[in-house]
Design a protein around this motif. Structure first.
Motif, PDB file in Angstrom:
ATOM      1  N   CYS A  76      19.684  -4.316 -15.400  1.00 19.77           N
ATOM      2  CA  CYS A  76      18.632  -4.318 -16.422  1.00 19.77           C
ATOM      3  C   CYS A  76      18.318  -2.905 -16.909  1.00 19.77           C
ATOM      4  O   CYS A  76      18.117  -2.678 -18.111  1.00 19.77           O
ATOM      5  CB  CYS A  76      17.365  -4.974 -15.875  1.00 19.77           C
ATOM      6  N   ARG A  77      18.264  -1.957 -15.991  1.00 19.84           N
ATOM      7  CA  ARG A  77      17.986  -0.577 -16.394  1.00 19.84           C
ATOM      8  C   ARG A  77      19.116  -0.039 -17.274  1.00 19.84           C
ATOM      9  O   ARG A  77      18.877   0.648 -18.274  1.00 19.84           O
ATOM     10  CB  ARG A  77      17.802   0.308 -15.160  1.00 19.84           C
ATOM     11  N   LYS A  78      20.353  -0.362 -16.925  1.00 19.89           N
ATOM     12  CA  LYS A  78      21.487   0.113 -17.719  1.00 19.89           C
ATOM     13  C   LYS A  78      21.503  -0.506 -19.111  1.00 19.89           C
ATOM     14  O   LYS A  78      21.911   0.140 -20.088  1.00 19.89           O
ATOM     15  CB  LYS A  78      22.794  -0.197 -16.984  1.00 19.89           C
ATOM     16  N   LEU A  79      21.056  -1.767 -19.211  1.00 21.20           N
ATOM     17  CA  LEU A  79      21.050  -2.461 -20.501  1.00 21.20           C
ATOM     18  C   LEU A  79      19.801  -2.175 -21.323  1.00 21.20           C
ATOM     19  O   LEU A  79      19.709  -2.584 -22.481  1.00 21.20           O
ATOM     20  CB  LEU A  79      21.164  -3.973 -20.283  1.00 21.20           C
ATOM     21  N   GLY A  80      18.822  -1.500 -20.709  1.00 25.46           N
ATOM     22  CA  GLY A  80      17.580  -1.214 -21.432  1.00 25.46           C
ATOM     23  C   GLY A  80      16.640  -2.403 -21.508  1.00 25.46           C
ATOM     24  O   GLY A  80      15.731  -2.431 -22.349  1.00 25.46           O
ATOM     25  N   ILE A  81      16.854  -3.394 -20.635  1.00 23.60           N
ATOM     26  CA  ILE A  81      15.973  -4.559 -20.636  1.00 23.60           C
ATOM     27  C   ILE A  81      14.605  -4.136 -20.099  1.00 23.60           C
ATOM     28  O   ILE A  81      14.484  -3.574 -19.016  1.00 23.60           O
ATOM     29  CB  ILE A  81      16.573  -5.695 -19.782  1.00 23.60           C
ATOM     30  N   GLY A  82      13.581  -4.418 -20.866  1.00 21.38           N
ATOM     31  CA  GLY A  82      12.232  -3.988 -20.528  1.00 21.38           C
ATOM     32  C   GLY A  82      11.795  -2.748 -21.282  1.00 21.38           C
ATOM     33  O   GLY A  82      10.616  -2.376 -21.209  1.00 21.38           O
ATOM     34  N   ASP A  83      12.710  -2.118 -22.005  1.00 21.23           N
ATOM     35  CA  ASP A  83      12.320  -0.934 -22.789  1.00 21.23           C
ATOM     36  C   ASP A  83      11.234  -1.290 -23.804  1.00 21.23           C
ATOM     37  O   ASP A  83      10.367  -0.466 -24.118  1.00 21.23           O
ATOM     38  CB  ASP A  83      13.534  -0.350 -23.526  1.00 21.23           C
ATOM     39  N   GLU A  84      11.302  -2.534 -24.303  1.00 20.63           N
ATOM     40  CA  GLU A  84      10.319  -2.971 -25.291  1.00 20.63           C
ATOM     41  C   GLU A  84       8.957  -3.241 -24.644  1.00 20.63           C
ATOM     42  O   GLU A  84       7.970  -3.491 -25.348  1.00 20.63           O
ATOM     43  CB  GLU A  84      10.820  -4.233 -26.006  1.00 20.63           C
ATOM     44  N   CYS A  85       8.912  -3.198 -23.308  1.00 18.75           N
ATOM     45  CA  CYS A  85       7.668  -3.446 -22.561  1.00 18.75           C
ATOM     46  C   CYS A  85       7.299  -2.223 -21.730  1.00 18.75           C
ATOM     47  O   CYS A  85       6.772  -2.356 -20.615  1.00 18.75           O
ATOM     48  CB  CYS A  85       7.813  -4.669 -21.648  1.00 18.75           C
ATOM     49  N   ASP A  86       7.607  -1.041 -22.233  1.00 22.40           N
ATOM     50  CA  ASP A  86       7.317   0.206 -21.515  1.00 22.40           C
ATOM     51  C   ASP A  86       7.951   0.230 -20.133  1.00 22.40           C
ATOM     52  O   ASP A  86       7.361   0.745 -19.167  1.00 22.40           O
ATOM     53  CB  ASP A  86       5.810   0.430 -21.393  1.00 22.40           C
ATOM     54  N   GLY A  87       9.133  -0.343 -20.040  1.00 29.70           N
ATOM     55  CA  GLY A  87       9.883  -0.298 -18.790  1.00 29.70           C
ATOM     56  C   GLY A  87       9.601  -1.430 -17.828  1.00 29.70           C
ATOM     57  O   GLY A  87      10.263  -1.538 -16.793  1.00 29.70           O
ATOM     58  N   HIS A  88       8.631  -2.288 -18.142  1.00 27.80           N
ATOM     59  CA  HIS A  88       8.306  -3.412 -17.258  1.00 27.80           C
ATOM     60  C   HIS A  88       9.293  -4.552 -17.526  1.00 27.80           C
ATOM     61  O   HIS A  88       9.014  -5.470 -18.292  1.00 27.80           O
ATOM     62  CB  HIS A  88       6.869  -3.884 -17.489  1.00 27.80           C
ATOM     63  N   MET A  89      10.455  -4.472 -16.892  1.00 26.56           N
ATOM     64  CA  MET A  89      11.514  -5.433 -17.186  1.00 26.56           C
ATOM     65  C   MET A  89      11.089  -6.870 -16.924  1.00 26.56           C
ATOM     66  O   MET A  89      11.555  -7.799 -17.591  1.00 26.56           O
ATOM     67  CB  MET A  89      12.770  -5.098 -16.384  1.00 26.56           C
ATOM     68  N   VAL A  90      10.190  -7.084 -15.942  1.00 23.14           N
ATOM     69  CA  VAL A  90       9.803  -8.458 -15.618  1.00 23.14           C
ATOM     70  C   VAL A  90       8.960  -9.090 -16.724  1.00 23.14           C
ATOM     71  O   VAL A  90       8.742 -10.305 -16.718  1.00 23.14           O
ATOM     72  CB  VAL A  90       9.041  -8.523 -14.279  1.00 23.14           C
ATOM     73  N   ALA A  91       8.482  -8.286 -17.674  1.00 19.97           N
ATOM     74  CA  ALA A  91       7.721  -8.806 -18.807  1.00 19.97           C
ATOM     75  C   ALA A  91       8.627  -9.138 -19.990  1.00 19.97           C
ATOM     76  O   ALA A  91       8.174  -9.714 -20.982  1.00 19.97           O
ATOM     77  CB  ALA A  91       6.662  -7.799 -19.246  1.00 19.97           C
ATOM     78  N   SER A  92       9.900  -8.818 -19.884  1.00 17.82           N
ATOM     79  CA  SER A  92      10.852  -9.071 -20.967  1.00 17.82           C
ATOM     80  C   SER A  92      11.308 -10.527 -20.962  1.00 17.82           C
ATOM     81  O   SER A  92      11.469 -11.132 -19.897  1.00 17.82           O
ATOM     82  CB  SER A  92      12.068  -8.156 -20.802  1.00 17.82           C
ATOM     83  N   GLU A  93      11.508 -11.093 -22.141  1.00 18.37           N
ATOM     84  CA  GLU A  93      12.049 -12.454 -22.240  1.00 18.37           C
ATOM     85  C   GLU A  93      13.419 -12.532 -21.586  1.00 18.37           C
ATOM     86  O   GLU A  93      13.798 -13.565 -21.024  1.00 18.37           O
ATOM     87  CB  GLU A  93      12.147 -12.886 -23.711  1.00 18.37           C
ATOM     88  N   ASP A  94      14.172 -11.451 -21.647  1.00 15.86           N
ATOM     89  CA  ASP A  94      15.519 -11.451 -21.068  1.00 15.86           C
ATOM     90  C   ASP A  94      15.488 -11.621 -19.546  1.00 15.86           C
ATOM     91  O   ASP A  94      16.437 -12.139 -18.954  1.00 15.86           O
ATOM     92  CB  ASP A  94      16.244 -10.141 -21.411  1.00 15.86           C
ATOM     93  N   TRP A  95      14.416 -11.175 -18.925  1.00 14.15           N
ATOM     94  CA  TRP A  95      14.336 -11.230 -17.461  1.00 14.15           C
ATOM     95  C   TRP A  95      14.458 -12.666 -16.950  1.00 14.15           C
ATOM     96  O   TRP A  95      15.245 -12.968 -16.057  1.00 14.15           O
ATOM     97  CB  TRP A  95      13.032 -10.592 -16.989  1.00 14.15           C
ATOM     98  N   ASN A  96      13.682 -13.574 -17.526  1.00 18.85           N
ATOM     99  CA  ASN A  96      13.724 -14.970 -17.087  1.00 18.85           C
ATOM    100  C   ASN A  96      15.071 -15.611 -17.364  1.00 18.85           C
ATOM    101  O   ASN A  96      15.545 -16.451 -16.592  1.00 18.85           O
ATOM    102  CB  ASN A  96      12.606 -15.770 -17.749  1.00 18.85           C
TER     103      ASN A  96
END
Length: 708
Positions: A76-96
């Protein structure tokens, strides 16, 4: 590719891809989901593989679960998942999406499902500013420690204490709390992530303020382990509860606290606080906001409802694909061809209502999640929230969590049994799916306890109708329970209400079926309230009268849940028909077939509820049964295409029986050959055990002249 599956897919009356888009929320989301699924399934490390899951010891499953979690976070960090949530990847739609793609449970689950939401909901801005970045960076890993070994649903009886200790008496600067487990029954038990993984816990404990007054349960952030070495901190004991029947990647744990001192500011202080002198201060707020502590629990109930459809859809995918491939019994006396077991009525009656329910649960889960998110946002941003809204969604989430999780648990097991002998194999994918899912009827409110909370809320609506309290009724009208008002008014006004159907065709009307379920729920609700009242008038105490009515309350809660499910399903279909945003007329028709299947099947199972007061007649009952068979016929040509719409990959299903290509039997043999028990031509138990029988002759019969 199996020829039977090819034929089943070719005969579908709708576009499977469009239905998949509907389930995903649009074509763009389908494309994104598939992209993320591909990343998981093709990860070069191989860590995400589930191929040998069924052969691993539970300790190895837990360790592998941690490895998967760490690798997922790295990806997730490598893909930038959560960047749209200030780094909180678990808040990203992609996380689920990624979590579902893993097809395995992670030991960190409670960190983002309950620990972080508690900090956001119950902690003040300063606390959030300190703790949320640590959570975001996975330095602070938390769990939610509420239940105790002797206390589950009865939160008010929790025994863990948090006693204020002023600085003047040895506390930390600014004061402290001392966390204690005073009895064996106060040990925290069952929180996921607690056993071996978490280094912090949001502990629910009784607050004893500086005056020695018990202020009831509050939330406290308690460090469990060093963030540097992971060693347990002084006074803390935690451990895993031991092997379970499923969900064995998760370290459901126990914990005890022996004079564990934490800073005063580790109390969640958004809505109440204790100052440096130990004075308890409860901030002024709306009545709805005062219930914010329950929103986290409601969130999990809503998530369980939302996920029930997906789990049931997965089980249906395996069972229905296998039923299309498996043949049993000959079609004619010539014995030239065998029947697909999917063509047998009893198989259809077992599986098609589950398939239809999977879509129905999914749609209601989305509605419920949206409603709760809206209420939470308004509460946290200090916007006005009607008290009735909060209690109403509490009733809806309780009824729906209880009903959908029970149906799903039973439905997964029924799907397994519908696969015959091969369903008994772990290779079918269904045994582990079933045992892992079995936590859901118990967690976040036991399914046999939640109906009480449902009825407690709904009886207030009955009271408003009885007293003709127009102000209260206006508050209820926009809510789920407000839909019961016309039926309640008719019933309590003494008006005779009967089903208007004049033919079997009339009883295929979704509007009429919805009306029937609504009336039944309202009538049972009035009956449950009357039962309590009659028992009190007969001399029972209110507590005894309530206990006498529990069975009726459970029946009422189930009826209310079925009404809500059908209402939301029909509403979702109607909205989609108006906009044609994602599907067209063929897909709408199939969705209506499934809504009809749900309603007719539910009424058929509980016909007595509709007959006992004359709402339906014996003739209506016959028409219901006739229409159930018609509903099975309507779904049969589309059954395989409908499960295909869930778009579960073979990686995700982990099933030899539910494969996309239908090559069931080679897959079963492959699973068998990979079993470690078959690693060598001579089994591991031969020498020295079996050899003693076959070679050494310890079992040889030797006649004796006497016996002891």
């Amino acid at each position: 590719m199996n020829a039977d599956l090819q034929r089943e897919r070719a005969q579908a009356s709708f576009n499977t891809e469009k239905m998949t888009n509907l389930l995903d929320g649009g074509a763009a989301k389908t494309a994104r989901r598939r992209q993320l699924v591909s990343i998981i399934e093709k990860d070069p490390t191989g860590i995400f593989s589930n191929d040998d899951n069924y052969y691993l010891h539970r300790t190895d499953r837990h360790v592998r679960g941690l490895a998967k979690a760490v690798r997922l976070i790295e990806v997730c960090r490598k893909l930038g998942i959560g960047d749209e949530c200030d780094g909180h990847m678990v808040a990203s739609e992609d996380w689920n999406v990624l979590l579902i793609a893993l097809a395995d449970d992670l030991p960190l689950y409670l960190h983002w499902v309950m620990f972080i939401p508690n900090i956001i909901s119950l902690c003040d801005d300063e606390q959030q500013a300190e703790w949320l970045p640590l959570c975001r960076d996975w330095r602070m890993i938390g769990c939610y420690a509420q239940t105790e070994i002797g206390h589950g649903s009865n939160v008010r009886a929790l025994e863990t204490t948090a006693t204020f200790l002023p600085e003047s008496k040895g506390g930390m600067k600014g004061g402290s709390f001392v966390i204690n487990s005073p009895t064996i029954t106060s040990y925290k038990a069952w929180p996921g992530t607690l056993g071996r993984t978490a280094n912090h816990a949001m502990v629910i404990a009784r607050l004893i303020d500086g005056d020695g007054v018990d202020r009831g349960v509050h939330n406290f952030l308690v460090p469990l382990r060093s963030m540097e070495t992971h060693d347990l901190l002084p006074g803390v004991e935690t451990g895993d509860l031991g092997p379970k029947i499923g969900y064995n990647t998760m370290d459901n744990g126990f914990a005890s606290f022996n004079n564990v001192v934490i800073p005063r500011r580790n109390m969640a202080m958004r809505f109440s606080q204790v100052d440096e002198q130990g004075k308890y201060i409860k901030k002024q707020m709306s009545e709805a906001a005062s219930k914010i502590a329950y929103i986290t629990m409601m969130q999990v109930r809503v998530l369980i409802t939302d996920s029930a459809g997906k789990a049931l859809g997965k089980a249906s995918t395996i069972a229905i694909r296998y039923s299309a491939v498996r043949r049993q019994g000959f079609k004619d006396s010539e014995e030239t061809a065998e029947n697909q077991i999917l063509d047998y009525r009893q198989q259809q009656h077992r599986l098609f209502p589950l398939l239809a329910s999977s879509f129905c649960f999914f749609m209601t889960g989305k509605v419920l999640l949206k409603a709760l998110t809206s209420i939470e946002h308004r509460v946290l941003s200090h916007q006005p929230v009607n008290r009735v809204e909060v209690t109403d969604i509490h009733a809806s989430s309780s009824a729906l969590k209880s009903y959908t999780s029970m149906v799903t648990a039973d439905g997964i097991e029924e799907s397994r049994k519908a696969c015959g002998g091969h369903g008994f194999l772990q290779a079918s994918g269904l045994p582990e799916m079933f045992t892992t899912y079995l936590q859901n009827p118990t967690v976040e409110g036991d399914n046999h306890m939640l109906p009480q909370q449902v009825i407690k809320v709904l009886l207030k609506l009955v009271q408003a109708v009885a007293t003709q309290n127009n102000k209260a009724l206006n508050d209820y009208k926009p809510c789920d329970s407000g839909q019961l008002i016309p039926s309640l008014q008719a019933i309590m006004g003494g008006r005779k209400v009967t089903c208007p159907a004049q033919s079997a065709e009339d009883l295929q009307s979704l509007s009429l079926l919805r009306q029937a379920l609504c009336y039944r729920a309202a009538r049972l609700l009035v009956g449950a309230g009357k039962l309590v009242q009659d028992r009190v008038e007969a001399g029972r105490t209110p507590e005894q009268a309530w206990n006498d009515a529990l069975v009726e309350m459970a029946r009422t809660s189930r009826a209310y849940a079925q009404f809500l499910l059908l209402h939301n399903f029909i509403k979702g279909i109607d909205e989609e028909e108006k906009t044609h945003a994602m599907v067209g007329a063929p897909e709408i028709a199939v969705l209506r077939d499934m809504a009809r299947m749900c309603a007719l099947y539910w009424i058929e199972k509980d016909l007595g509820d509709f007959l006992e007061d004359g709402y339906m007649s014996a003739q209506h009952a016959g028409w219901i049964r006739t229409n159930v068979l018609a509903a099975l016929d309507a779904i049969r040509p589309n059954a395989v295409a409908l499960v295909d719409s869930w778009d579960y990959s073979d990686f995700n299903l982990k099933s030899a029986l539910g494969r996309w290509d239908g090559d069931v039997y080679p897959a079963l043999l492959d699973y068998a050959r990979r079993d470690p028990l078959n690693a060598k031509s001579i089994g591991p138990g031969y020498d020295p055990h079996l050899k003693r029988l076959i070679v050494d002759g310890v079992g040889a019969y030797t006649p004796t002249t006497s016996r002891l």
